[in-house]
Design a protein around this motif. Structure first.
Motif, short mmCIF file in Angstrom:
data_model
loop_
_atom_site.label_atom_id
_atom_site.label_comp_id
_atom_site.label_asym_id
_atom_site.label_seq_id
_atom_site.Cartn_x
_atom_site.Cartn_y
_atom_site.Cartn_z
N GLU A 114 0.86 -1.19 0.00
CA GLU A 114 0.00 0.00 0.00
C GLU A 114 0.89 1.23 0.00
OE1 GLU A 114 -3.82 0.59 2.47
OE2 GLU A 114 -2.30 1.80 3.51
N ILE A 115 0.63 2.13 -0.94
CA ILE A 115 1.41 3.37 -1.06
C ILE A 115 0.48 4.52 -0.71
CG2 ILE A 115 2.77 4.83 -2.61
CD1 ILE A 115 2.93 2.23 -4.44
N ARG A 116 0.89 5.33 0.23
CA ARG A 116 0.11 6.51 0.64
C ARG A 116 0.89 7.76 0.24
NH1 ARG A 116 -3.96 4.97 4.38
NH2 ARG A 116 -4.18 7.11 5.11
N ILE A 117 0.27 8.57 -0.61
CA ILE A 117 0.90 9.80 -1.07
C ILE A 117 0.13 10.98 -0.48
CG2 ILE A 117 1.55 11.20 -3.07
CD1 ILE A 117 1.60 8.58 -4.69
N ASP A 118 0.74 11.66 0.49
CA ASP A 118 0.14 12.85 1.09
C ASP A 118 0.47 14.06 0.23
OD1 ASP A 118 -0.84 11.45 3.34
OD2 ASP A 118 1.11 11.63 4.33
N SER A 169 4.53 13.87 -0.07
CA SER A 169 5.43 12.91 0.58
C SER A 169 4.77 11.55 0.43
CB SER A 169 5.62 13.25 2.07
OG SER A 169 4.40 13.19 2.76
N GLU A 170 5.56 10.50 0.46
CA GLU A 170 4.99 9.18 0.24
C GLU A 170 5.56 8.16 1.22
OE1 GLU A 170 7.00 7.09 -3.33
OE2 GLU A 170 6.77 9.17 -3.96
N SER A 178 12.75 5.47 -2.85
CA SER A 178 11.33 5.50 -3.21
C SER A 178 11.12 6.58 -4.25
CB SER A 178 10.46 5.79 -1.97
OG SER A 178 10.78 7.05 -1.45
N GLY A 179 10.20 6.33 -5.16
CA GLY A 179 9.94 7.31 -6.21
C GLY A 179 8.68 7.00 -6.97
N HIS A 180 7.61 6.68 -6.23
CA HIS A 180 6.37 6.30 -6.89
C HIS A 180 5.74 7.46 -7.66
CE1 HIS A 180 6.88 3.57 -3.36
NE2 HIS A 180 6.76 2.69 -4.33
N VAL A 181 5.81 8.65 -7.08
CA VAL A 181 5.26 9.82 -7.77
C VAL A 181 6.04 10.08 -9.06
CG1 VAL A 181 4.92 12.31 -7.65
CG2 VAL A 181 4.36 10.89 -5.68
N ALA A 182 7.37 10.03 -8.96
CA ALA A 182 8.20 10.25 -10.14
C ALA A 182 7.89 9.22 -11.23
CB ALA A 182 9.67 10.18 -9.76
N GLU A 183 7.66 7.98 -10.81
CA GLU A 183 7.36 6.92 -11.78
C GLU A 183 6.01 7.16 -12.45
OE1 GLU A 183 6.51 2.13 -11.64
OE2 GLU A 183 7.98 2.97 -10.25
N LEU A 184 5.02 7.63 -11.67
CA LEU A 184 3.68 7.86 -12.22
C LEU A 184 3.66 8.99 -13.24
CD1 LEU A 184 1.55 7.51 -8.96
CD2 LEU A 184 1.56 5.95 -10.90
N ASP A 215 10.48 17.67 -3.45
CA ASP A 215 9.22 17.11 -2.96
C ASP A 215 8.01 17.89 -3.48
OD1 ASP A 215 9.65 19.43 -1.57
OD2 ASP A 215 9.01 18.65 0.38
N GLU A 216 8.18 18.56 -4.62
CA GLU A 216 7.08 19.32 -5.23
C GLU A 216 6.87 18.90 -6.68
OE1 GLU A 216 7.86 23.47 -4.75
OE2 GLU A 216 7.97 23.36 -2.57
N VAL A 217 5.61 18.90 -7.09
CA VAL A 217 5.25 18.59 -8.47
C VAL A 217 4.55 19.80 -9.07
CG1 VAL A 217 3.88 17.12 -9.99
CG2 VAL A 217 4.94 16.14 -7.98
N GLY A 218 5.01 20.22 -10.24
CA GLY A 218 4.35 21.30 -10.97
C GLY A 218 3.47 20.70 -12.05
N ILE A 219 2.19 21.09 -12.08
CA ILE A 219 1.26 20.61 -13.11
C ILE A 219 1.10 21.74 -14.13
CG2 ILE A 219 -1.05 19.70 -13.56
CD1 ILE A 219 -1.15 19.08 -10.49
N LEU A 220 1.60 21.51 -15.35
CA LEU A 220 1.59 22.52 -16.39
C LEU A 220 0.29 22.41 -17.18
CD1 LEU A 220 5.26 21.88 -17.59
CD2 LEU A 220 4.47 23.31 -15.71
N LEU A 221 -0.70 23.21 -16.78
CA LEU A 221 -2.05 23.08 -17.32
C LEU A 221 -2.11 23.25 -18.84
CD1 LEU A 221 -4.04 25.06 -14.60
CD2 LEU A 221 -3.68 22.60 -14.75
N ASP A 222 -1.32 24.19 -19.37
CA ASP A 222 -1.40 24.45 -20.80
C ASP A 222 -0.71 23.39 -21.66
OD1 ASP A 222 1.12 25.16 -19.99
OD2 ASP A 222 1.15 27.11 -20.98
N ARG A 223 -0.14 22.38 -21.02
CA ARG A 223 0.46 21.27 -21.77
C ARG A 223 -0.39 20.00 -21.70
NH1 ARG A 223 7.04 21.47 -20.96
NH2 ARG A 223 7.28 23.72 -21.27
N ILE A 224 -1.49 20.07 -20.95
CA ILE A 224 -2.40 18.93 -20.87
C ILE A 224 -3.28 18.96 -22.11
CG2 ILE A 224 -4.26 17.85 -19.56
CD1 ILE A 224 -3.07 19.10 -17.04
#
Length: 204
Positions: A87-91, A109-110, A138-144, A156-165
């Motif tokens: 079980e992986i918990r990503i806060d 954090s995971e 550990s690097g589940h977020v990076a893998e996803l 420990d931060e992820v940037g979501i680039l909306l204009d590239r979705i």
């Protein structure tokens, strides 16, 4: 007007692409996944968000078990079915929105735990996971998010680039005359609440 813009930006791309706007709205409402109105924007319900997570992440290796949302914090619970049942918990928590660059920042954090049903299974599973993560990190977020051009990771931060979705490109390019609509109006703030995510919209 604000509700319509937020709905178009955040929700319409999530529903079946062949449906009309009215059909998409009715489908969300019938499933109990219709966003709720807030004074300065909308609240996206947990049911809608969990459904979208499952559509995007469920695979032979990963299963989305749950999405927990509280005031200022959220947790995605995943089940890894690859080699070792875990079980992986990503806060996560939302940081500032960089609207000029159409980027939403999230700190995360995971932690990984054995998902075995037995005490011995959990014990040895946890030891195996600890040994594996000590060796590989550990690097589940990076893998996803690997290989997806609309994410970038900084520690420990992820940037979501909306204009590239892909599903948001046309929406973010909407024009009123010669002016791009979302150059005037944008997302001011995103925050988790109990059983939802509050998206505030305003002039930018």
């Amino acid at each position: 007007m604000r509700f319509f813009l937020l709905f178009m930006l955040l929700c319409v791309p999530c529903v079946s692409p062949g449906a009309s706007f009215i059909e998409k709205t009715r489908a969300l409402d019938a499933a109990g996944k219709m966003p709720g109105l807030a004074r300065d924007g909308i609240v996206l319900p947990r049911a809608l968000l969990l459904d979208e997570l499952k559509k995007k992440l469920d695979s032979k290796k990963i299963e989305v078990k749950d999405l927990l949302l509280s005031d200022g914090k959220g947790t995605v619970v995943l089940l890894s079915k690859d080699a070792l049942s875990a079980e992986i918990r990503i806060d996560f928590e939302f940081l500032d929105v960089d609207w000029p660059n159409r980027t939403v920042w999230v700190r995360y954090s995971e932690a990984t735990h054995s998902a075995s049903d037995t005490v011995l299974g959990r014990l040895f599973g946890t030891i195996a996971i600890a040994a594996f993560e000590a060796a590989s990190g550990s690097g589940h977020v990076a893998e996803l998010v690997e290989g997806k051009p609309y994410y970038k990771i900084d520690k420990d931060e992820v940037g979501i680039l909306l204009d590239r979705i892909p599903s948001l490109e046309k929406t973010l390019s909407l024009k009123v005359g010669r002016i791009k609509l979302f150059d005037l109006i944008g997302i001011k703030r995103i925050k988790t609440e109990k059983d939802g995510i509050h998206v505030a919209l305003g002039l930018v």
